[in-house]
Design an enzyme around this catalytic site. Structure first.
Site, PDB file in Angstrom:
ATOM      1  CG  ASP A 135     -28.019  22.206  83.434  1.00  0.00           C
ATOM      2  OD1 ASP A 135     -27.312  21.784  82.495  1.00  0.00           O
ATOM      3  OD2 ASP A 135     -28.660  21.464  84.194  1.00  0.00           O
ATOM      4  N   GLY A 160     -34.761  31.151  23.023  1.00  0.00           N
ATOM      5  CA  GLY A 160     -35.121  32.343  22.267  1.00  0.00           C
ATOM      6  C   GLY A 160     -34.958  33.577  23.128  1.00  0.00           C
ATOM      7  CG  PHE A 220     -38.263  37.458  27.074  1.00  0.00           C
ATOM      8  CD1 PHE A 220     -37.857  38.769  27.180  1.00  0.00           C
ATOM      9  CD2 PHE A 220     -37.987  36.580  28.130  1.00  0.00           C
ATOM     10  CE1 PHE A 220     -37.182  39.221  28.308  1.00  0.00           C
ATOM     11  CE2 PHE A 220     -37.310  37.022  29.264  1.00  0.00           C
ATOM     12  CZ  PHE A 220     -36.895  38.354  29.343  1.00  0.00           C
ATOM     13  NE  ARG A 230     -34.478  36.563  41.513  1.00  0.00           N
ATOM     14  CZ  ARG A 230     -33.840  36.954  42.615  1.00  0.00           C
ATOM     15  NH1 ARG A 230     -34.446  36.923  43.756  1.00  0.00           N
ATOM     16  NH2 ARG A 230     -32.600  37.359  42.554  1.00  0.00           N
TER      17      ARG A 230
HETATM   18  C1  LIG Z   1     -36.191  19.824  76.094  1.00  0.00           C
HETATM   19  C2  LIG Z   1     -35.313  20.497  75.093  1.00  0.00           C
HETATM   20  C3  LIG Z   1     -33.969  20.730  75.332  1.00  0.00           C
HETATM   21  N1  LIG Z   1     -33.180  21.329  74.405  1.00  0.00           N
HETATM   22  C4  LIG Z   1     -31.743  21.558  74.634  1.00  0.00           C
HETATM   23  C5  LIG Z   1     -31.405  22.872  75.323  1.00  0.00           C
HETATM   24  C6  LIG Z   1     -30.003  22.615  75.811  1.00  0.00           C
HETATM   25  O1  LIG Z   1     -29.090  23.028  74.774  1.00  0.00           O
HETATM   26  C7  LIG Z   1     -29.937  21.110  75.987  1.00  0.00           C
HETATM   27  C8  LIG Z   1     -29.811  20.710  77.433  1.00  0.00           C
HETATM   28  O2  LIG Z   1     -28.476  20.596  77.746  1.00  0.00           O
HETATM   29  P1  LIG Z   1     -27.680  21.609  78.667  1.00  0.00           P
HETATM   30  O3  LIG Z   1     -26.697  20.833  79.439  1.00  0.00           O
HETATM   31  O4  LIG Z   1     -28.618  22.513  79.409  1.00  0.00           O
HETATM   32  O5  LIG Z   1     -26.942  22.540  77.616  1.00  0.00           O
HETATM   33  P2  LIG Z   1     -25.905  22.158  76.474  1.00  0.00           P
HETATM   34  O6  LIG Z   1     -25.128  20.932  76.839  1.00  0.00           O
HETATM   35  O7  LIG Z   1     -26.637  22.141  75.153  1.00  0.00           O
HETATM   36  O8  LIG Z   1     -24.958  23.415  76.460  1.00  0.00           O
HETATM   37  P3  LIG Z   1     -23.999  23.939  77.666  1.00  0.00           P
HETATM   38  O9  LIG Z   1     -23.931  22.878  78.718  1.00  0.00           O
HETATM   39  O10 LIG Z   1     -22.701  24.194  76.996  1.00  0.00           O
HETATM   40  O11 LIG Z   1     -24.683  25.176  78.142  1.00  0.00           O
HETATM   41  O12 LIG Z   1     -31.190  20.597  75.499  1.00  0.00           O
HETATM   42  C9  LIG Z   1     -33.710  21.733  73.194  1.00  0.00           C
HETATM   43  O13 LIG Z   1     -32.989  22.279  72.346  1.00  0.00           O
HETATM   44  N2  LIG Z   1     -35.046  21.528  72.940  1.00  0.00           N
HETATM   45  C10 LIG Z   1     -35.874  20.924  73.836  1.00  0.00           C
HETATM   46  O14 LIG Z   1     -37.089  20.773  73.547  1.00  0.00           O
END
Ligand SMILES: Cc1cn([C@H]2C[C@H](O)[C@@H](COP(=O)(O)OP(=O)(O)OP(=O)(O)O)O2)c(=O)[nH]c1=O
Length: 629
Positions: free
Chosen positions: A88, A519, A521, A536
């Site tokens: 998370d 044409g 070549f 290519r």
């Molecule tokens: C800050 C930040 C977060 N994120 C994303 C990562 C996580 O996927 C999301 C945060 O939400 P999460 O609840 O951690 O994850 P999710 O809902 O995508 O997936 P799941 O709960 O099924 O595990 O934000 C980025 O992709 N780039 C970033 O810069």
């Protein structure tokens, strides 16, 4: 490739990633981990005020996500997962925890809070070891977290709204994605970048080392590791030098919910009978045993390679990605109905594409990944659909005769398509309107993707006219005139091609500096130009034809004229896998081959060209420029 050897420890386990996050899937699969994706249904509604620190909240949410999946998968008569991973990611600023924005206004509120400030991104990760006894799930839970500090620049309201309207913030904690457009908002990052993207890979690998190679107690004070230690380091420490320690009743303190004894059955590490926590025999360190027990992941990848290619080809052919484009989700049954296919077959295809990260699967159904939207949808700007159809309908049948091609040293058009090729292009690519358009589509799509790299590998501004020999639909010419405002380009190709180029021209772009001339070549006069381009082309032909063509071009050149080639250059040192496989490709379908930089240099110098410069991109095309002396 598996960079972190400890990841191999998970190879024989059923590993489940309890996350729908495409970023987490990508990070873990690029690290070589094999896993299934089962998104968690746990609602992220824990009371934030009940946690003493934000990371406690992230770790607990990660744990609940993983446990929900572990429990759901503990179904009678089915093998439960061995390991479930949950994560998370949260953003914290001014004592507030920011998760994914609910709507655009919420995204705006979050981004405004982050504007111009340093904030923390925490990812809590949980690794759950599962076993099942009398259908009762037993779990061991290990948690950790990682913090990364991110500083946003001072951003204008206009920029924030433009970013919000891109749609990127909506599925990301804090309302931004550092890995994409959101990277533009960021002034600096302190800490693990991947942690911000959703998964702290480095810390995860260290945690696996702790879990699978626990150092014996008396080794703990000697061993300090800042990066992931090699497997050998720890095997030596735990199995040989301190061999007796695995027999003892050693207690290892770990962060997380558990502290346990390596002497107790079912505990972490190795027990008295030399089994690891999953009850499987422990790998021994001795050379022979090690090579016997190490899992040949590379070979398994190769064994699966053709299945993966074909799954993608078939999904493209059935226009699955076109169907899912712009749709939130579709169930397998709906997809099956649309593509007139069986539900059971469609479901397996969709699940395989999900495992290959071409699709995403949630409880609501399947949707395209960003990769699929960008490259596999047939009418997207940089679609590879045409090239993939060529691979499926033309290259695939030829490769089924690779063994004969190797034995005979010739192409296999006669075996794959039942006809001998006297004239390669006429007989294999242009014999019907369908094959002709398929081939043109393939060349157009691959050229669109690579044209900018070819056009800009060298500064070509000194040339006023160029002739792209075998330039097909003019995809390279279109980029050349954009890059070089004084350049006029003639696209020279067979009449069969030139009479069909109109459907490939861009709308709304001034193409008055491009001329199409038809044409052959080898047989006809070639238009005059300061710069000749063969992209290519040379790889299709044997040496005698190449020599004839280069000699003809050389005769037309005046001192200072240029010749630009783009090909895949074979390189023993770099071992560019695509180039060597392309060389086999040339064997099965043409009279030509790929060549090394030395071979190209000799060939060009032999025809009076000097200053041969080669830019090896390591991707699909390498670029060679030389000058007529
Ligand atoms: C800050 C930040 C977060 N994120 C994303 C990562 C996580 O996927 C999301 C945060 O939400 P999460 O609840 O951690 O994850 P999710 O809902 O995508 O997936 P799941 O709960 O099924 O595990 O934000 C980025 O992709 N780039 C970033 O810069």
């Amino acid at each position: 490739m598996v960079l972190c050897p400890v990841i191999r420890k998970l190879v024989s386990k059923r590993v489940v990633l309890a996350s729908a996050s495409p970023r987490r899937q990508e990070i873990l699969s690029s690290a070589g981990l094999r896993f299934e994706v089962v998104p968690s249904r746990f609602k992220e509604t824990l009371d934030k005020t009940s946690f003493s620190a934000p990371y406690e909240y992230a770790m607990e949410t990660a744990k609940q996500k993983a446990l929900e999946v572990a429990n759901r998968m503990n179904v009678k008569d089915f093998r439960p997962p061995d390991v479930v991973i949950g994560a998370d990611t949260i953003v914290t600023v001014d004592g507030l925890i920011l998760e994914k924005p609910a709507d655009k206004q919420d995204a705006y509120n979050m981004l405004s809070r982050l504007n111009g400030k340093v904030h923390s991104v925490f990812t809590g990760v949980t690794i759950v070891h599962c076993s099942s006894k009398d259908n009762q799930l037993q779990t061991e839970v290990f948690k950790f977290y990682e913090e990364t500090k991110v500083k946003f620049s001072d951003l204008s309201e206009e920029l924030l709204w433009e970013y919000i309207h891109s749609g990127e913030p909506m599925d990301k904690a804090g309302g931004y994605g550092i890995q994409s457009l959101g990277g533009m908002l960021v002034e600096y990052v302190h800490g693990d970048f991947l942690n911000v993207v959703g998964f702290p890979l480095n810390h995860f690998c260290k945690k696996l080392v702790e879990l699978y190679y626990p150092p014996p107690r008396d080794a703990i004070h000697h061993v300090k590791y800042d990066s992931v230690p090699s497997v050998e380091t720890f095997e030596v420490l735990s199995d040989e030098e301190h061999g007796s320690s695995t027999q003892g009743n050693l207690t290892i303190k770990l962060e997380g919910d558990n502290a346990f004894s390596s002497g107790a059955p079912g505990s972490l590490g190795k027990n008295k009978i030399g089994q690891d926590v999953m009850g499987e025999p422990v790998e021994k360190c001795s050379g022979d045993m090690e090579s016997l027990t190490k899992f040949p992941s590379t070979l398994v990848e190769l064994l699966d390679g053709f299945k993966a290619s074909k799954a993608m080809f078939v999904a493209c052919k059935l226009k699955v990605f076109d169907l899912l484009k712009g749709k939130a989700h579709l169930k397998a049954k709906d997809v099956a109905d649309h593509i007139s296919a069986s539900v059971c077959g469609t479901e397996r295809l969709l699940d395989s594409c999900t495992a290959l990260q071409l699709l995403k699967k949630t409880n609501q159904g399947y949707s395209n990944t960003e990769l699929a939207d960008k490259y596999l949808v047939s009418d997207s700007e940089y679609s590879l659909h045409g090239y993939i159809m060529h691979a499926n309908d033309h290259v695939w049948p030829l490769f089924t005769h690779l063994e004969s091609a190797v034995k005979e040293g010739t192409n296999q058009n006669h075996r794959a398509f039942g006809k001998n090729t006297q004239d390669l292009f006429q007989d294999s690519y242009y014999h019907s309107m369908e094959t002709k358009l398929r081939f043109m589509n393939a060349m157009h799509s691959i050229m669109k993707l690579t044209a900018r790299g070819v056009a800009t590998a060298f500064d070509l501004s000194r040339f006023r006219s160029a002739c792209d020999l075998g330039g097909c639909t003019g995809a390279l010419a279109q980029v050349l005139i954009q890059e070089y405002p004084h350049l006029k380009v003639t696209v020279f190709d067979l009449p069969d091609v030139i009479e069909n180029v109109s459907g490939f021209q861009p709308t709304g772009q001034d193409t008055s500096r491009i001329t199409f001339t038809s044409g052959d070549f080898f047989k006809d006069n070639i238009p005059e130009a300061d710069l000749y381009i063969l992209s290519r082309v040379l790889h299709d032909w044997p040496d005698d034809k190449i020599n004839a063509l280069l000699s003809k071009i050389s005769d037309l050149c005046t001192p200072g004229s240029g010749l630009l080639l783009s090909e895949m250059v074979l390189d023993d040192k770099k071992r560019n896998r695509s180039a060597w496989l392309q060389s086999l490709n040339m064997l099965v379908q043409t009279e030509g081959k790929e060549r090394s930089s030395y071979e190209y240099r000799c060939l060009l110098e032999q025809h009076g060209f000097r200053n041969v410069e080669i830019v090896q991109t390591g991707s699909l095309l390498d670029i060679i420029l030389c000058t007529k002396c």
